[in-house]
Motif scaffolding. Structure first.
Motif, PDB file in Angstrom:
ATOM      1  N   GLY A 269       0.774  -1.235   0.000  1.00 19.98           N
ATOM      2  CA  GLY A 269       0.000   0.000   0.000  1.00 19.98           C
ATOM      3  C   GLY A 269       0.801   1.278   0.000  1.00 19.98           C
ATOM      4  O   GLY A 269       0.264   2.357   0.276  1.00 19.98           O
ATOM      5  N   CYS A 270       2.082   1.172  -0.310  1.00 19.14           N
ATOM      6  CA  CYS A 270       2.920   2.374  -0.357  1.00 19.14           C
ATOM      7  C   CYS A 270       2.580   3.200  -1.597  1.00 19.14           C
ATOM      8  O   CYS A 270       2.483   2.660  -2.697  1.00 19.14           O
ATOM      9  CB  CYS A 270       4.394   1.974  -0.390  1.00 19.14           C
ATOM     10  N   PRO A 271       2.392   4.513  -1.454  1.00 24.84           N
ATOM     11  CA  PRO A 271       2.138   5.351  -2.639  1.00 24.84           C
ATOM     12  C   PRO A 271       3.350   5.364  -3.564  1.00 24.84           C
ATOM     13  O   PRO A 271       4.477   5.520  -3.111  1.00 24.84           O
ATOM     14  CB  PRO A 271       1.873   6.738  -2.044  1.00 24.84           C
ATOM     15  N   MET A 272       3.095   5.185  -4.851  1.00 27.18           N
ATOM     16  CA  MET A 272       4.188   5.053  -5.816  1.00 27.18           C
ATOM     17  C   MET A 272       4.373   6.295  -6.689  1.00 27.18           C
ATOM     18  O   MET A 272       5.348   6.390  -7.428  1.00 27.18           O
ATOM     19  CB  MET A 272       3.931   3.841  -6.726  1.00 27.18           C
ATOM     20  N   ALA A 273       3.437   7.241  -6.618  1.00 29.97           N
ATOM     21  CA  ALA A 273       3.456   8.359  -7.562  1.00 29.97           C
ATOM     22  C   ALA A 273       3.803   9.701  -6.927  1.00 29.97           C
ATOM     23  O   ALA A 273       3.828  10.718  -7.605  1.00 29.97           O
ATOM     24  CB  ALA A 273       2.092   8.463  -8.261  1.00 29.97           C
TER      25      ALA A 273
END
Length: 204
Positions: A168-172
């Protein structure tokens, strides 16, 4: 007697308790403390016996240190807790032991890095999953605003990027300089990581 000083230090400023902890010598730890060798002192790098046991993944030594009253929340001169060192070394069992002993899993060092950052730097995907299970956030930023995805992109490890997304880590997101994780991967020349981030929808 032989005149041996139980509180003598080596060239790293380490006591016998530090060395015994790092080697996982539990009985030696108990004997040393019984003879008056301090359990809470730091070496020249600011490490306690718990730091050294965690660095080497010595779970039973950590538990013994907890019983003997060794502090588990101390930081070394770089601002690292024992959890940082356990994460860097890939010692999952040590992390679980540390959390039960009250060591903070989300503490930051002097650069704003948590154990999550240390795990990413070394490609320790099993540690990332363990930290998530323990309750440590993976959506973290360092003092430069770099997310976990930025750190993984800098290493070029595609498996780490995929696990971060799974967790669930934000990638953007962008760092303080306006750079995305994809930008970092491109800058470092990590083509496979760049393609993986593009497939995840990360903006360039």
């Amino acid at each position: 007697g032989l005149g041996c000083r139980i509180t003598g230090k080596d060239y790293n400023g380490r006591l016998a308790t530090h060395v015994a902890a790092g080697e996982g010598q539990v009985e030696a730890l108990r004997v040393l403390t019984g003879l008056g060798c301090p359990i809470e002192e730091k070496d020249d790098a600011g490490c306690t016996a718990a730091h050294l046991a965690a660095k080497m993944g010595k779970v039973e030594a950590l538990r013994a240190l907890g019983d003997l009253g060794c502090p588990m929340t101390e930081k070394d001169k770089n601002g690292c807790t024992a959890a940082h060192l356990a994460a860097r070394g890939g010692h999952v069992a040590a992390l679980w032991a540390l959390t039960k002993l009250g060591c903070p899993m989300g503490g930051t060092d002097k650069k704003g890095c948590t154990p999550v950052h240390f795990a990413i730097q070394e490609g320790r995907v099993e540690v990332l999953r363990a930290l998530r299970d323990i309750g440590c956030p993976v959506a973290v930023r360092d003092s430069d605003g770099s997310t976990a995805a930025h750190w993984a992109a800098a290493t070029g490890r595609v498996d780490t990027l995929r696990v971060l997304r799974e967790l669930g880590c934000p990638m953007a997101e962008k760092d303080n300089n306006g750079c995305t994780a994809a930008f970092v991967a491109a800058f470092e020349g990590h083509v496979e990581a760049l393609q993986a981030l593009a497939d995840m929808g990360c903006p360039m």
